[in-house]
Write a protein that holds these residues in place. Structure first.
Motif, PDB file in Angstrom:
ATOM      1  N   SER A 127       0.843  -1.203   0.000  1.00 52.83           N
ATOM      2  CA  SER A 127       0.000   0.000   0.000  1.00 52.83           C
ATOM      3  C   SER A 127       0.872   1.244   0.000  1.00 52.83           C
ATOM      4  O   SER A 127       0.552   2.245  -0.653  1.00 52.83           O
ATOM      5  N   HIS A 128       1.961   1.197   0.754  1.00 54.67           N
ATOM      6  CA  HIS A 128       2.963   2.260   0.788  1.00 54.67           C
ATOM      7  C   HIS A 128       4.195   1.703   1.484  1.00 54.67           C
ATOM      8  O   HIS A 128       4.229   0.528   1.856  1.00 54.67           O
ATOM      9  N   SER A 129       5.205   2.508   1.650  1.00 52.27           N
ATOM     10  CA  SER A 129       6.513   1.993   2.050  1.00 52.27           C
ATOM     11  C   SER A 129       6.711   1.828   3.549  1.00 52.27           C
ATOM     12  O   SER A 129       7.719   1.262   3.968  1.00 52.27           O
ATOM     13  N   HIS A 130       5.810   2.291   4.383  1.00 45.16           N
ATOM     14  CA  HIS A 130       6.035   2.325   5.821  1.00 45.16           C
ATOM     15  C   HIS A 130       6.162   0.922   6.425  1.00 45.16           C
ATOM     16  O   HIS A 130       5.368   0.022   6.124  1.00 45.16           O
ATOM     17  N   ALA A 131       7.128   0.789   7.312  1.00 47.51           N
ATOM     18  CA  ALA A 131       7.476  -0.524   7.866  1.00 47.51           C
ATOM     19  C   ALA A 131       6.351  -1.143   8.676  1.00 47.51           C
ATOM     20  O   ALA A 131       6.247  -2.375   8.746  1.00 47.51           O
ATOM     21  N   ASP A 132       5.512  -0.343   9.302  1.00 51.35           N
ATOM     22  CA  ASP A 132       4.461  -0.937  10.133  1.00 51.35           C
ATOM     23  C   ASP A 132       3.394  -1.627   9.299  1.00 51.35           C
ATOM     24  O   ASP A 132       2.609  -2.421   9.832  1.00 51.35           O
ATOM     25  N   HIS A 133       3.388  -1.393   7.970  1.00 50.03           N
ATOM     26  CA  HIS A 133       2.404  -2.052   7.108  1.00 50.03           C
ATOM     27  C   HIS A 133       3.007  -3.112   6.184  1.00 50.03           C
ATOM     28  O   HIS A 133       2.269  -3.997   5.726  1.00 50.03           O
ATOM     29  N   ILE A 134       4.289  -3.032   5.909  1.00 44.54           N
ATOM     30  CA  ILE A 134       4.883  -4.048   5.012  1.00 44.54           C
ATOM     31  C   ILE A 134       6.158  -4.658   5.593  1.00 44.54           C
ATOM     32  O   ILE A 134       6.918  -5.311   4.899  1.00 44.54           O
ATOM     33  N   GLY A 135       6.371  -4.467   6.900  1.00 45.41           N
ATOM     34  CA  GLY A 135       7.613  -4.924   7.518  1.00 45.41           C
ATOM     35  C   GLY A 135       7.774  -6.424   7.638  1.00 45.41           C
ATOM     36  O   GLY A 135       8.828  -6.893   8.074  1.00 45.41           O
ATOM     37  N   ALA A 136       6.753  -7.200   7.259  1.00 43.08           N
ATOM     38  CA  ALA A 136       6.878  -8.658   7.234  1.00 43.08           C
ATOM     39  C   ALA A 136       6.971  -9.184   5.804  1.00 43.08           C
ATOM     40  O   ALA A 136       6.828 -10.391   5.561  1.00 43.08           O
ATOM     41  N   ALA A 137       7.244  -8.314   4.852  1.00 41.24           N
ATOM     42  CA  ALA A 137       7.277  -8.719   3.441  1.00 41.24           C
ATOM     43  C   ALA A 137       8.331  -9.784   3.162  1.00 41.24           C
ATOM     44  O   ALA A 137       8.147 -10.653   2.298  1.00 41.24           O
ATOM     45  N   ALA A 138       9.438  -9.740   3.892  1.00 38.26           N
ATOM     46  CA  ALA A 138      10.525 -10.694   3.645  1.00 38.26           C
ATOM     47  C   ALA A 138      10.134 -12.127   3.981  1.00 38.26           C
ATOM     48  O   ALA A 138      10.797 -13.069   3.524  1.00 38.26           O
ATOM     49  N   LEU A 139       9.079 -12.321   4.756  1.00 35.94           N
ATOM     50  CA  LEU A 139       8.647 -13.684   5.106  1.00 35.94           C
ATOM     51  C   LEU A 139       8.255 -14.495   3.877  1.00 35.94           C
ATOM     52  O   LEU A 139       8.251 -15.721   3.932  1.00 35.94           O
ATOM     53  N   PHE A 140       7.946 -13.821   2.783  1.00 37.89           N
ATOM     54  CA  PHE A 140       7.425 -14.512   1.614  1.00 37.89           C
ATOM     55  C   PHE A 140       8.488 -14.804   0.563  1.00 37.89           C
ATOM     56  O   PHE A 140       8.181 -15.275  -0.533  1.00 37.89           O
ATOM     57  N   GLY A 141       9.740 -14.541   0.899  1.00 38.40           N
ATOM     58  CA  GLY A 141      10.845 -14.949   0.048  1.00 38.40           C
ATOM     59  C   GLY A 141      10.979 -14.133  -1.217  1.00 38.40           C
ATOM     60  O   GLY A 141      10.329 -13.099  -1.415  1.00 38.40           O
ATOM     61  N   ASN A 142      11.838 -14.624  -2.093  1.00 36.29           N
ATOM     62  CA  ASN A 142      12.151 -13.909  -3.333  1.00 36.29           C
ATOM     63  C   ASN A 142      11.364 -14.390  -4.539  1.00 36.29           C
ATOM     64  O   ASN A 142      11.340 -13.712  -5.563  1.00 36.29           O
ATOM     65  N   ARG A 143      10.725 -15.562  -4.424  1.00 35.77           N
ATOM     66  CA  ARG A 143       9.949 -16.083  -5.558  1.00 35.77           C
ATOM     67  C   ARG A 143       8.544 -15.479  -5.546  1.00 35.77           C
ATOM     68  O   ARG A 143       7.536 -16.170  -5.474  1.00 35.77           O
ATOM     69  N   ILE A 144       8.496 -14.164  -5.630  1.00 37.72           N
ATOM     70  CA  ILE A 144       7.229 -13.474  -5.490  1.00 37.72           C
ATOM     71  C   ILE A 144       7.298 -12.166  -6.268  1.00 37.72           C
ATOM     72  O   ILE A 144       8.362 -11.557  -6.398  1.00 37.72           O
ATOM     73  N   VAL A 145       6.160 -11.750  -6.790  1.00 35.14           N
ATOM     74  CA  VAL A 145       6.058 -10.464  -7.478  1.00 35.14           C
ATOM     75  C   VAL A 145       5.580  -9.432  -6.456  1.00 35.14           C
ATOM     76  O   VAL A 145       4.532  -9.612  -5.830  1.00 35.14           O
ATOM     77  N   ARG A 146       6.367  -8.376  -6.286  1.00 33.38           N
ATOM     78  CA  ARG A 146       6.015  -7.318  -5.339  1.00 33.38           C
ATOM     79  C   ARG A 146       5.684  -6.056  -6.131  1.00 33.38           C
ATOM     80  O   ARG A 146       6.516  -5.569  -6.902  1.00 33.38           O
ATOM     81  N   VAL A 147       4.475  -5.530  -5.911  1.00 30.59           N
ATOM     82  CA  VAL A 147       3.964  -4.410  -6.706  1.00 30.59           C
ATOM     83  C   VAL A 147       3.791  -3.193  -5.807  1.00 30.59           C
ATOM     84  O   VAL A 147       3.232  -3.288  -4.707  1.00 30.59           O
ATOM     85  N   ALA A 148       4.249  -2.030  -6.280  1.00 32.87           N
ATOM     86  CA  ALA A 148       4.130  -0.801  -5.498  1.00 32.87           C
ATOM     87  C   ALA A 148       4.238   0.401  -6.424  1.00 32.87           C
ATOM     88  O   ALA A 148       4.588   0.278  -7.607  1.00 32.87           O
ATOM     89  N   HIS A 149       3.957   1.569  -5.868  1.00 29.61           N
ATOM     90  CA  HIS A 149       4.132   2.800  -6.624  1.00 29.61           C
ATOM     91  C   HIS A 149       5.620   3.075  -6.821  1.00 29.61           C
ATOM     92  O   HIS A 149       6.461   2.655  -6.017  1.00 29.61           O
ATOM     93  N   THR A 150       5.942   3.803  -7.874  1.00 28.77           N
ATOM     94  CA  THR A 150       7.334   4.129  -8.176  1.00 28.77           C
ATOM     95  C   THR A 150       8.021   4.830  -7.013  1.00 28.77           C
ATOM     96  O   THR A 150       9.184   4.559  -6.688  1.00 28.77           O
ATOM     97  N   GLU A 151       7.304   5.737  -6.357  1.00 28.92           N
ATOM     98  CA  GLU A 151       7.878   6.472  -5.238  1.00 28.92           C
ATOM     99  C   GLU A 151       8.210   5.549  -4.073  1.00 28.92           C
ATOM    100  O   GLU A 151       9.170   5.784  -3.335  1.00 28.92           O
ATOM    101  N   ALA A 152       7.434   4.478  -3.906  1.00 26.88           N
ATOM    102  CA  ALA A 152       7.718   3.518  -2.835  1.00 26.88           C
ATOM    103  C   ALA A 152       9.071   2.861  -3.055  1.00 26.88           C
ATOM    104  O   ALA A 152       9.828   2.642  -2.099  1.00 26.88           O
TER     105      ALA A 152
END
Length: 357
Positions: A127-152
């Motif tokens: 949704s945006h870059s702040h750690a409190d909302h995406i700080g567990a993203a690494a749990l899903f490894g590298n075999r994943i497509v991560r989508v975000a705004h360019t500014e993120a």
């Protein structure tokens, strides 16, 4: 709050917060002694939470997962929220709050197994870059497509946080994500809470997720949601209302939102704005100059004026919304302080500090 949750939060504050701050600031020896929280019976009391502001109860693992519509689900731990789509090709997850953490894996797999669909998260939307909302993203490894705004991506590259891997797909204005027969519409409407915060809509479920804008059943988090662009944050309320949806996911707290929730928060913000403007236009700065001016303490002069203005602006709003919006007595003062600043700086209503005669 369950006792294990209280214990976790207390340990997190006592054992983690100070050393982390010391590391961030690079101050040698800072935080060598652990901070000790006060006993719970010494903490302030606040008004009861209106029953309508509360969400569903948590399960034994400390989360709730529910179906919104179709193949769209949401998960909350009563502090944060995420949502996910089960598709024929895998799971599309929107946000990865660290306080939900591994329960994201448990919830998505539980639902996928029940639906007899693939249980691997293949796509993760930020949704945006702040750690409190995406700080567990690494749990899903590298075999994943991560989508975000360019500014993120720019912000995350600067943050260098291994728990928030860089997005692999970025967009500027609009992006349509198609996975396993499902469609997620991502759009950008300018800075608001953050420079990169996006609107996430699932048309098939008539659901909109915009994080840190609307807090269904509650007043906004302090300082007007800690927004980096308060005029943009306020304008986002109308953009939300002008978007087609039936269910709103705000990213925080324990329940989903409705259009009535958006209208009520917009009313709260409008009332706080009006109260702030009136205060700034009528508050006499003379006592503050008389107290601190002779000593040449300009900061004390201005702080006392600003703090008093915030208290005066907040008082009638707290009274009006107590019992209507949870936390009215918790965060309205902080919201008023932010409103004082944005009213002066962004709206140009300077009151006693306007153009000198």
């Amino acid at each position: 709050m369950p006792s294990n949750r209280r214990t976790f939060l207390r340990q997190a504050v006592a054992a983690g917060a100070v050393p982390a701050t010391a590391s961030l600031l690079g101050v040698a020896g800072f935080g060598a002694a652990q901070a000790t929280p006060p006993p719970s019976d010494e903490l302030p009391d606040y008004a009861p939470v209106p029953p309508g502001s509360l969400g569903p109860p948590m399960n034994e693992s400390g989360y709730h997962v529910g179906r919104i519509a179709g193949n769209l689900y949401w998960i909350t731990n009563s502090f944060y929220q995420a949502m996910f789509l089960t598709t024929t090709d895998g799971i599309v997850l929107i946000d990865a709050p660290p306080t939900i953490g591994h329960n994201l894996l448990r919830a998505t797999q539980e639902v996928a197994h029940a639906r007899r669909r693939p249980d691997r998260v293949t796509h993760l939307v930020y949704s945006h870059s702040h750690a409190d909302h995406i700080g567990a993203a690494a749990l899903f490894g590298n075999r994943i497509v991560r989508v975000a705004h360019t500014e993120a991506k720019r912000l995350l590259r600067a943050d260098r946080d291994s728990n928030r891997p860089l997005p692999t797909v970025t967009f500027e204005d609009r992006y349509h994500l198609h996975v396993g027969g499902e469609h997620v519409e991502l759009s950008y409407h300018g800075p608001n809470h953050s420079p990169d915060n996006i609107f996430i809509r699932v048309p098939s479920a008539r659901t909109l997720m915009v994080v840190d804008i609307i807090y269904p059943g509650w007043v906004p988090f302090t300082n007007l949601a800690e927004s980096q662009d308060i005029p943009g944050w306020r304008a986002a309320h109308d953009i939300v209302l002008n978007t087609a949806w039936d269910t709103y996911v705000g990213g925080h707290l324990g329940r989903l939102g409705t259009r009535a929730d958006v209208r009520l928060q917009k009313e709260y913000v409008a009332d706080l704005t009006a109260s702030t403007v009136e205060t700034l236009n009528t508050l006499d700065p003379t006592p503050y100059f008389e107290k601190y001016g002779p000593a040449g303490n300009a900061w004390a002069t201005f702080r006392s004026y600003r703090d008093d203005a915030a208290q005066r602006a907040a008082a009638p709003i707290t009274s009006k919304y107590l019992g209507r919006l949870a936390g009215a007595d918790v965060f309205t003062l902080g919201n008023a302080a932010a409103m004082v600043n944005t009213t002066r700086i962004d709206a140009g209503i300077l009151g006693a500090f306007g153009i000198h005669a």
